[in-house]
Structures are given as structure tokens and as C-alpha cells.
Design a protein around this motif. Sequence first.
Motif, PDB file in Angstrom:
ATOM      1  N   UNK A 182      81.189 -65.954   8.638  1.00 27.30           N
ATOM      2  CA  UNK A 182      81.477 -66.877   7.531  1.00 27.30           C
ATOM      3  C   UNK A 182      80.473 -66.684   6.394  1.00 27.30           C
ATOM      4  N   UNK A 183      79.224 -66.443   6.725  1.00 29.40           N
ATOM      5  CA  UNK A 183      78.207 -66.175   5.700  1.00 29.40           C
ATOM      6  C   UNK A 183      78.522 -64.881   4.955  1.00 29.40           C
ATOM      7  N   UNK A 184      78.959 -63.862   5.685  1.00 30.54           N
ATOM      8  CA  UNK A 184      79.295 -62.580   5.060  1.00 30.54           C
ATOM      9  C   UNK A 184      80.479 -62.741   4.109  1.00 30.54           C
ATOM     10  N   UNK A 185      81.455 -63.563   4.488  1.00 31.13           N
ATOM     11  CA  UNK A 185      82.609 -63.808   3.616  1.00 31.13           C
ATOM     12  C   UNK A 185      82.163 -64.527   2.352  1.00 31.13           C
ATOM     13  N   UNK A 186      81.334 -65.551   2.502  1.00 23.60           N
ATOM     14  CA  UNK A 186      80.856 -66.305   1.345  1.00 23.60           C
ATOM     15  C   UNK A 186      80.041 -65.411   0.410  1.00 23.60           C
ATOM     16  N   UNK A 187      79.199 -64.564   0.985  1.00 25.44           N
ATOM     17  CA  UNK A 187      78.381 -63.664   0.172  1.00 25.44           C
ATOM     18  C   UNK A 187      79.247 -62.675  -0.589  1.00 25.44           C
ATOM     19  N   UNK A 188      80.261 -62.123   0.086  1.00 28.85           N
ATOM     20  CA  UNK A 188      81.151 -61.163  -0.570  1.00 28.85           C
ATOM     21  C   UNK A 188      82.000 -61.849  -1.637  1.00 28.85           C
ATOM     22  N   UNK A 189      82.402 -63.081  -1.397  1.00 32.99           N
ATOM     23  CA  UNK A 189      83.212 -63.828  -2.354  1.00 32.99           C
ATOM     24  C   UNK A 189      82.424 -64.066  -3.646  1.00 32.99           C
ATOM     25  N   UNK A 190      81.133 -64.262  -3.509  1.00 32.60           N
ATOM     26  CA  UNK A 190      80.280 -64.513  -4.676  1.00 32.60           C
ATOM     27  C   UNK A 190      80.127 -63.285  -5.570  1.00 32.60           C
ATOM     28  N   UNK A 191      80.506 -62.134  -5.083  1.00 36.97           N
ATOM     29  CA  UNK A 191      80.344 -60.908  -5.869  1.00 36.97           C
ATOM     30  C   UNK A 191      81.452 -60.705  -6.893  1.00 36.97           C
ATOM     31  N   UNK A 192      82.428 -61.599  -6.920  1.00 35.94           N
ATOM     32  CA  UNK A 192      83.424 -61.513  -7.986  1.00 35.94           C
ATOM     33  C   UNK A 192      84.811 -61.165  -7.504  1.00 35.94           C
ATOM     34  N   UNK A 193      85.477 -60.263  -8.209  1.00 41.99           N
ATOM     35  CA  UNK A 193      86.882 -59.902  -8.019  1.00 41.99           C
ATOM     36  C   UNK A 193      87.175 -59.556  -6.552  1.00 41.99           C
ATOM     37  N   UNK A 194      88.031 -60.373  -5.919  1.00 37.97           N
ATOM     38  CA  UNK A 194      88.323 -60.178  -4.496  1.00 37.97           C
ATOM     39  C   UNK A 194      89.341 -59.064  -4.247  1.00 37.97           C
ATOM     40  N   UNK A 195      90.127 -58.701  -5.243  1.00 37.65           N
ATOM     41  CA  UNK A 195      91.184 -57.712  -5.030  1.00 37.65           C
ATOM     42  C   UNK A 195      90.617 -56.330  -4.700  1.00 37.65           C
ATOM     43  N   UNK A 196      89.451 -56.007  -5.204  1.00 38.64           N
ATOM     44  CA  UNK A 196      88.855 -54.700  -4.931  1.00 38.64           C
ATOM     45  C   UNK A 196      87.523 -54.814  -4.205  1.00 38.64           C
ATOM     46  N   UNK A 197      87.295 -55.929  -3.564  1.00 35.09           N
ATOM     47  CA  UNK A 197      86.016 -56.191  -2.904  1.00 35.09           C
ATOM     48  C   UNK A 197      86.122 -55.777  -1.432  1.00 35.09           C
ATOM     49  N   UNK A 198      85.651 -54.567  -1.123  1.00 35.12           N
ATOM     50  CA  UNK A 198      85.740 -54.039   0.246  1.00 35.12           C
ATOM     51  C   UNK A 198      84.986 -54.915   1.235  1.00 35.12           C
ATOM     52  N   UNK A 199      83.798 -55.372   0.863  1.00 36.09           N
ATOM     53  CA  UNK A 199      82.992 -56.195   1.774  1.00 36.09           C
ATOM     54  C   UNK A 199      83.727 -57.472   2.168  1.00 36.09           C
ATOM     55  N   UNK A 200      84.422 -58.069   1.211  1.00 35.44           N
ATOM     56  CA  UNK A 200      85.174 -59.299   1.480  1.00 35.44           C
ATOM     57  C   UNK A 200      86.300 -59.024   2.484  1.00 35.44           C
ATOM     58  N   UNK A 201      87.068 -57.973   2.236  1.00 30.31           N
ATOM     59  CA  UNK A 201      88.194 -57.641   3.127  1.00 30.31           C
ATOM     60  C   UNK A 201      87.706 -57.250   4.522  1.00 30.31           C
ATOM     61  N   UNK A 202      86.596 -56.537   4.589  1.00 30.07           N
ATOM     62  CA  UNK A 202      86.040 -56.153   5.893  1.00 30.07           C
ATOM     63  C   UNK A 202      85.568 -57.393   6.651  1.00 30.07           C
ATOM     64  N   UNK A 203      84.936 -58.321   5.952  1.00 30.27           N
ATOM     65  CA  UNK A 203      84.464 -59.554   6.599  1.00 30.27           C
ATOM     66  C   UNK A 203      85.641 -60.406   7.057  1.00 30.27           C
ATOM     67  N   UNK A 204      86.710 -60.451   6.275  1.00 32.07           N
ATOM     68  CA  UNK A 204      87.900 -61.218   6.678  1.00 32.07           C
ATOM     69  C   UNK A 204      88.552 -60.589   7.918  1.00 32.07           C
ATOM     70  N   UNK A 205      88.598 -59.249   7.966  1.00 33.23           N
ATOM     71  CA  UNK A 205      89.137 -58.568   9.161  1.00 33.23           C
ATOM     72  C   UNK A 205      88.290 -58.885  10.384  1.00 33.23           C
ATOM     73  N   UNK A 206      86.982 -58.863  10.217  1.00 36.47           N
ATOM     74  CA  UNK A 206      86.071 -59.179  11.318  1.00 36.47           C
ATOM     75  C   UNK A 206      86.268 -60.619  11.774  1.00 36.47           C
ATOM     76  N   UNK A 207      86.470 -61.518  10.832  1.00 41.34           N
ATOM     77  CA  UNK A 207      86.707 -62.919  11.177  1.00 41.34           C
ATOM     78  C   UNK A 207      87.986 -63.048  12.006  1.00 41.34           C
ATOM     79  N   UNK A 208      89.048 -62.366  11.598  1.00 44.63           N
ATOM     80  CA  UNK A 208      90.310 -62.412  12.343  1.00 44.63           C
ATOM     81  C   UNK A 208      90.153 -61.852  13.754  1.00 44.63           C
ATOM     82  N   UNK A 209      89.429 -60.750  13.870  1.00 45.46           N
ATOM     83  CA  UNK A 209      89.189 -60.138  15.186  1.00 45.46           C
ATOM     84  C   UNK A 209      88.387 -61.085  16.075  1.00 45.46           C
ATOM     85  N   UNK A 210      87.365 -61.686  15.515  1.00 47.70           N
ATOM     86  CA  UNK A 210      86.508 -62.593  16.268  1.00 47.70           C
ATOM     87  C   UNK A 210      87.274 -63.847  16.699  1.00 47.70           C
ATOM     88  N   UNK A 211      88.067 -64.402  15.811  1.00 46.57           N
ATOM     89  CA  UNK A 211      88.859 -65.590  16.166  1.00 46.57           C
ATOM     90  C   UNK A 211      89.856 -65.269  17.277  1.00 46.57           C
TER      91      UNK A 211
END
Length: 154
Positions: free
Chosen positions: A28-57
Amino acid sequence: MEYMSQEGYDKLVAELQHMVNVELPQVKDAIAEARDKGDLSENFEYHAAKREQGRLLGRIRFKQRVLENARVIDKSLLASDSVILLSRVEMTNLTNNARMTYTIASPHEANLREGKISIKSPIAQALLNKKVGDIVEVHVPAGTLRLRIESISQ
């Protein structure tokens, strides 16, 4: 329903608690940090963190279902005259006279390094309900094994 030892149950509870209390907040911290970096459409860190969150859940839900359906077996109530779940079986491979010892465990406790094989494995299935001195033939991917049961304990 999944039967397992108290040790296996406690280990699963600890793994679940670690995932919920340590890994999930980190994701969740990684998602929040990546979200703060701006444009989510091209934000690899955000998408990777969301995938990790889905896998973990998914892993968390799986462990929760296993624990909901788990039944702990009291080893002291088990007989040791034939092979059953949680039996420790010493046997001899009649092809090469190699001795081996395995404990028949639930699939969630199976760990070959610790000498625990799943009750669903071909070897365990062939050993179930057999007694000391019995010879069993097991069909495994490498061929057929002939095993003689030397001792059974709990």
C-alpha cells in the motif's frame, strides 16, 4: 476439510499474519508513493505495485480459506500400526537398498527438505493403510519403485 498438525496450522497462521501486517502495508505504501509521482497511465511503478497488491490479496484469501477449513489432528490419538496422515514411515527401496524416512503430511505442510511428503503424492497414496513389512509398488514419473515398510511411528 483439510486435516493437519498443530505445527502446520500455527505456521499457516503466522504466514497469514505476516502477509496482512507486514507485506500488505508495504505494498500500500508503494502504491501511494507511485501515485504521488503523477500521471498513472504511464507509471510503471504504480502498475507493478497494483499487480503485487492483487497477487498478495489472492494469497491472503487462499490462506484464509485453508485455515477456515482446517482441522487439527491430535497426534496422541492416532494409531501407529498402519500408515495414515502424520505417520513417520521408514522404508527401504528394494531396487537399490536405500533407506528413506518420510512423514505423511497435508499438502500445505509438505516440504521435502524436512522429509514431509504430501498425502496426495503417489508415494503417500501407495503407503496409506499399509503395515510394517508390506511391500508396495509406486508408479512415479521416473518409473516404478518397490518399497518395503520397515517402521511406522507418530
